[in-house]
Design a protein around this motif. Sequence first.
Motif, PDB file in Angstrom:
ATOM      1  N   HIS A   1     -15.254   7.426  47.601  1.00 51.93           N
ATOM      2  CA  HIS A   1     -14.965   6.266  46.804  1.00 51.93           C
ATOM      3  C   HIS A   1     -14.531   6.802  45.228  1.00 51.93           C
ATOM      4  CE1 HIS A   1     -17.462   3.472  49.153  1.00 51.93           C
ATOM      5  NE2 HIS A   1     -18.447   4.360  49.030  1.00 51.93           N
ATOM      6  N   THR A   2     -13.673   5.862  44.962  1.00 52.86           N
ATOM      7  CA  THR A   2     -12.958   6.075  43.533  1.00 52.86           C
ATOM      8  C   THR A   2     -14.022   5.433  42.537  1.00 52.86           C
ATOM      9  OG1 THR A   2     -10.844   6.076  44.580  1.00 52.86           O
ATOM     10  CG2 THR A   2     -10.715   5.769  42.216  1.00 52.86           C
TER      11      THR A   2
ATOM     12  N   ASP B   1     -10.422   3.599  47.565  1.00 56.55           N
ATOM     13  CA  ASP B   1     -11.055   4.698  48.538  1.00 56.55           C
ATOM     14  C   ASP B   1     -10.275   5.786  49.287  1.00 56.55           C
ATOM     15  OD1 ASP B   1     -13.244   3.731  47.171  1.00 56.55           O
ATOM     16  OD2 ASP B   1     -14.235   3.019  49.067  1.00 56.55           O
TER      17      ASP B   1
ATOM     18  N   ILE C   1     -16.242  -0.049  51.917  1.00 58.04           N
ATOM     19  CA  ILE C   1     -14.979   0.432  51.799  1.00 58.04           C
ATOM     20  C   ILE C   1     -14.063  -0.267  50.778  1.00 58.04           C
ATOM     21  CG2 ILE C   1     -12.867   1.333  52.652  1.00 58.04           C
ATOM     22  CD1 ILE C   1     -14.615   1.686  55.359  1.00 58.04           C
TER      23      ILE C   1
END
Length: 100
Positions: free
Chosen positions: A96-97, A49, A45
């Motif tokens: 997720h970015t 996110d 993480i």
Amino acid sequence: MTTGFPSPAQGYEDNRFDLNTLYIKHPAATVFMTVDTNRYNNMCIFNGDLLIIDRAKKITPNSLVVYESDGEFVIGRACNIKGESVITGAIITVIHTVKS
């Protein structure tokens, strides 16, 4: 008159993904949270996110949850929570970015 090649998506124009249908089982009990720290990289993480948290999902000892501890929200496994922490809900999805 048409020229060129047909689109590979031809015939699929009306088949759209509905992320609410795919990811949200309890709309009234679902909240979103953006992560703004690198503290949870070991859990995959990452900063930026988006978490989808279901407050109605049954919590098991191995559930990944968001809980409040000392006035801040923390991510962890339910079995590892110590003290008088309040569980906000179970994390059901991590989006997720992509960083460029």
